[in-house]
Design a protein around this motif. Structure first.
Motif, PDB file in Angstrom:
ATOM      1  N   VAL A 240       0.837  -1.194   0.000  1.00 32.91           N
ATOM      2  CA  VAL A 240       0.000   0.000   0.000  1.00 32.91           C
ATOM      3  C   VAL A 240       0.875   1.248   0.000  1.00 32.91           C
ATOM      4  N   GLN A 241       1.927   1.243   0.822  1.00 38.89           N
ATOM      5  CA  GLN A 241       2.840   2.388   0.893  1.00 38.89           C
ATOM      6  C   GLN A 241       3.528   2.632  -0.443  1.00 38.89           C
ATOM      7  N   ALA A 242       3.822   1.558  -1.160  1.00 41.78           N
ATOM      8  CA  ALA A 242       4.489   1.688  -2.457  1.00 41.78           C
ATOM      9  C   ALA A 242       3.531   2.099  -3.564  1.00 41.78           C
ATOM     10  N   GLY A 243       2.225   2.120  -3.256  1.00 46.93           N
ATOM     11  CA  GLY A 243       1.250   2.505  -4.266  1.00 46.93           C
ATOM     12  C   GLY A 243       0.803   1.363  -5.161  1.00 46.93           C
ATOM     13  N   ASP A 244       1.217   0.130  -4.846  1.00 51.34           N
ATOM     14  CA  ASP A 244       0.817  -1.012  -5.663  1.00 51.34           C
ATOM     15  C   ASP A 244      -0.621  -1.426  -5.374  1.00 51.34           C
ATOM     16  N   LEU A 245      -1.051  -1.204  -4.135  1.00 51.39           N
ATOM     17  CA  LEU A 245      -2.406  -1.549  -3.723  1.00 51.39           C
ATOM     18  C   LEU A 245      -3.088  -0.321  -3.147  1.00 51.39           C
ATOM     19  N   ILE A 246      -4.399  -0.326  -3.192  1.00 51.74           N
ATOM     20  CA  ILE A 246      -5.178   0.747  -2.593  1.00 51.74           C
ATOM     21  C   ILE A 246      -6.272   0.127  -1.741  1.00 51.74           C
ATOM     22  N   ARG A 247      -6.797   0.931  -0.842  1.00 47.39           N
ATOM     23  CA  ARG A 247      -7.993   0.521  -0.125  1.00 47.39           C
ATOM     24  C   ARG A 247      -9.143   0.533  -1.115  1.00 47.39           C
ATOM     25  N   SER A 248      -9.881  -0.549  -1.168  1.00 47.15           N
ATOM     26  CA  SER A 248     -10.983  -0.616  -2.128  1.00 47.15           C
ATOM     27  C   SER A 248     -12.244  -0.043  -1.508  1.00 47.15           C
ATOM     28  N   ALA A 249     -13.337  -0.174  -2.221  1.00 45.00           N
ATOM     29  CA  ALA A 249     -14.615   0.343  -1.736  1.00 45.00           C
ATOM     30  C   ALA A 249     -15.278  -0.614  -0.751  1.00 45.00           C
ATOM     31  N   TYR A 250     -14.532  -1.599  -0.294  1.00 47.23           N
ATOM     32  CA  TYR A 250     -15.105  -2.608   0.581  1.00 47.23           C
ATOM     33  C   TYR A 250     -14.510  -2.537   1.987  1.00 47.23           C
ATOM     34  N   GLY A 251     -14.512  -1.339   2.552  1.00 45.40           N
ATOM     35  CA  GLY A 251     -14.043  -1.183   3.922  1.00 45.40           C
ATOM     36  C   GLY A 251     -12.566  -1.438   4.064  1.00 45.40           C
ATOM     37  N   SER A 252     -12.203  -2.502   4.783  1.00 46.68           N
ATOM     38  CA  SER A 252     -10.800  -2.784   5.054  1.00 46.68           C
ATOM     39  C   SER A 252     -10.136  -3.580   3.940  1.00 46.68           C
ATOM     40  N   LYS A 253     -10.865  -3.858   2.868  1.00 42.13           N
ATOM     41  CA  LYS A 253     -10.314  -4.652   1.778  1.00 42.13           C
ATOM     42  C   LYS A 253      -9.270  -3.859   0.983  1.00 42.13           C
ATOM     43  N   HIS A 254      -8.493  -4.584   0.199  1.00 40.93           N
ATOM     44  CA  HIS A 254      -7.482  -3.963  -0.649  1.00 40.93           C
ATOM     45  C   HIS A 254      -7.676  -4.419  -2.091  1.00 40.93           C
ATOM     46  N   ALA A 255      -7.203  -3.610  -3.004  1.00 34.19           N
ATOM     47  CA  ALA A 255      -7.343  -3.925  -4.425  1.00 34.19           C
ATOM     48  C   ALA A 255      -6.130  -3.401  -5.172  1.00 34.19           C
ATOM     49  N   PHE A 256      -5.930  -3.897  -6.387  1.00 27.94           N
ATOM     50  CA  PHE A 256      -4.845  -3.414  -7.236  1.00 27.94           C
ATOM     51  C   PHE A 256      -5.131  -1.980  -7.655  1.00 27.94           C
ATOM     52  N   ASP A 257      -4.117  -1.146  -7.615  1.00 25.58           N
ATOM     53  CA  ASP A 257      -4.248   0.221  -8.110  1.00 25.58           C
ATOM     54  C   ASP A 257      -4.278   0.241  -9.631  1.00 25.58           C
ATOM     55  N   ASP A 258      -3.670  -0.747 -10.268  1.00 26.56           N
ATOM     56  CA  ASP A 258      -3.517  -0.784 -11.717  1.00 26.56           C
ATOM     57  C   ASP A 258      -4.173  -2.054 -12.258  1.00 26.56           C
ATOM     58  N   SER A 259      -5.238  -1.896 -13.029  1.00 25.71           N
ATOM     59  CA  SER A 259      -5.967  -3.056 -13.549  1.00 25.71           C
ATOM     60  C   SER A 259      -5.137  -3.866 -14.531  1.00 25.71           C
ATOM     61  N   PHE A 260      -4.251  -3.206 -15.278  1.00 22.89           N
ATOM     62  CA  PHE A 260      -3.418  -3.932 -16.234  1.00 22.89           C
ATOM     63  C   PHE A 260      -2.384  -4.790 -15.510  1.00 22.89           C
ATOM     64  N   VAL A 261      -1.884  -4.294 -14.390  1.00 23.16           N
ATOM     65  CA  VAL A 261      -0.984  -5.100 -13.567  1.00 23.16           C
ATOM     66  C   VAL A 261      -1.730  -6.313 -13.011  1.00 23.16           C
ATOM     67  N   ARG A 262      -2.950  -6.086 -12.542  1.00 24.56           N
ATOM     68  CA  ARG A 262      -3.758  -7.202 -12.040  1.00 24.56           C
ATOM     69  C   ARG A 262      -3.932  -8.264 -13.115  1.00 24.56           C
ATOM     70  N   GLY A 263      -4.251  -7.833 -14.348  1.00 33.56           N
ATOM     71  CA  GLY A 263      -4.423  -8.780 -15.438  1.00 33.56           C
ATOM     72  C   GLY A 263      -3.148  -9.545 -15.733  1.00 33.56           C
ATOM     73  N   TRP A 264      -2.001  -8.847 -15.659  1.00 33.97           N
ATOM     74  CA  TRP A 264      -0.711  -9.513 -15.914  1.00 33.97           C
ATOM     75  C   TRP A 264      -0.435 -10.573 -14.859  1.00 33.97           C
ATOM     76  N   VAL A 265      -0.713 -10.262 -13.605  1.00 39.79           N
ATOM     77  CA  VAL A 265      -0.496 -11.231 -12.523  1.00 39.79           C
ATOM     78  C   VAL A 265      -1.358 -12.469 -12.757  1.00 39.79           C
ATOM     79  N   ILE A 266      -2.599 -12.255 -13.183  1.00 40.18           N
ATOM     80  CA  ILE A 266      -3.485 -13.385 -13.462  1.00 40.18           C
ATOM     81  C   ILE A 266      -2.943 -14.235 -14.608  1.00 40.18           C
ATOM     82  N   ALA A 267      -2.497 -13.588 -15.673  1.00 37.98           N
ATOM     83  CA  ALA A 267      -2.066 -14.316 -16.866  1.00 37.98           C
ATOM     84  C   ALA A 267      -0.684 -14.922 -16.736  1.00 37.98           C
ATOM     85  N   LYS A 268       0.235 -14.211 -16.049  1.00 37.45           N
ATOM     86  CA  LYS A 268       1.637 -14.620 -16.055  1.00 37.45           C
ATOM     87  C   LYS A 268       2.157 -15.178 -14.724  1.00 37.45           C
TER      88      LYS A 268
END
Length: 292
Positions: A240-268
């Protein structure tokens, strides 16, 4: 400034200072004030001394070596320039403007909220229609898979246009194909380099967030993704500090800041753990709280 990217840090800093000093002098000669907008300015923290800057625990002696402190010094001597420093990674921005940050009490924060989804989706559908394409929910899918960054949403919509033949229908499959092309063809090398900078613990945590809606600090997720129970929480905070993740709209949950990075992690990266059943557009939407 990309032409100077290969120069030593000191040369890059001197070049930037020279450009801004010249603009300040030009404005003074003309007895006016120039507005300077530095977009994605949090990226300046990628250069210079390590990551200690984001924690605010650096010594005064090391500050001169840090680009954000150098930029502050340059800005302070200008009398005819007004600065707008725009960025998209809240954690890094807050660190730089916080108590121990380079821009503490120097900037007036002005947060921009996301564009309402209904408005943004309708706008994308209208623009597709304007260029002779028929949208079949394209605006919705661009938002769903391209967010949270507005520029990624727009880029995904543009890619749909670039790939389409005149009069084509842009549906979920077309948006998914455009998303895949961006991730695997256009972003692959950059994201791969980014990925290799992370520790194995960070990589596994990112895999967990890309794959499942459960929190990465739950017992089941720690087991599945080989996460160290004692440090999973700290690893999450570091991302989170590095900006790779953000707090999502789900309270204490976290999400990828970059959707293309998320897709790459899924694929690769997920296939490394034998997980091959996730579409590249998969979004792990949390449905319950976790101990993160």
């Amino acid at each position: 400034m990309s032409a100077f990217a290969g120069d030593p840090l000191a040369v890059q800093q001197a070049t930037l200072a020279s450009v801004l000093d010249t603009l300040d002098a030009l404005a003074a000669d003309r007895k006016t004030t120039l507005g300077i907008v530095l977009d994605e300015f949090q990226e300046i923290t990628r250069f210079g001394v390590g990551r200690a800057r984001s924690t605010g625990k650096t010594s005064d002696a090391s500050r001169d070596d840090q680009p954000e402190w150098h930029l502050r010094g340059v800005m302070q001597r200008h009398q005819h320039l007004s600065y707008v420093l725009a960025g998209s990674k809240p954690a890094l921005l807050e660190a730089m403007a916080g108590k121990n940050g380079a821009f503490y009490k120097m900037l007036d924060p002005y947060p921009f909220r996301p564009i309402p989804k209904d408005h943004m989706g309708a706008w994308i559908d209208e623009r597709l229609d304007a260029v002779g394409l028929q949208s079949l929910g394209a605006g919705h899918w661009c938002l769903e898979w391209g967010g949270p960054r507005t520029r990624h949403i727009v880029r995904l919509a543009r890619k749909c246009v670039d790939r389409a033949i005149p009069g084509a229908t842009i549906d979920a499959a077309a948006v998914a194909a455009a998303f895949s092309e961006i991730v695997l063809d256009e972003e692959h090398e950059a994201v791969q380099t980014w990925w290799q900078r992370h520790s194995s613990q960070q990589q596994n945590l990112l895999r967990a967030l890309a794959a499942e809606p459960m929190g990465p600090t739950t017992k089941e997720m720690r087991r599945r993704f080989s996460l160290d129970g004692g440090s999973a929480g700290n690893t999450l905070k570091s991302l989170v500090q590095a900006g790779d993740l953000i707090r999502s709209a789900y309270g204490s949950k976290h999400a990828f800041d970059d959707s293309f990075v998320r897709g790459w992690v899924i694929a690769k990266a997920l296939p490394d753990l034998g997980i091959r059943d996730k579409a590249i557009t998969h979004v792990a939407t949390p449905t319950s709280e976790y101990d993160g």
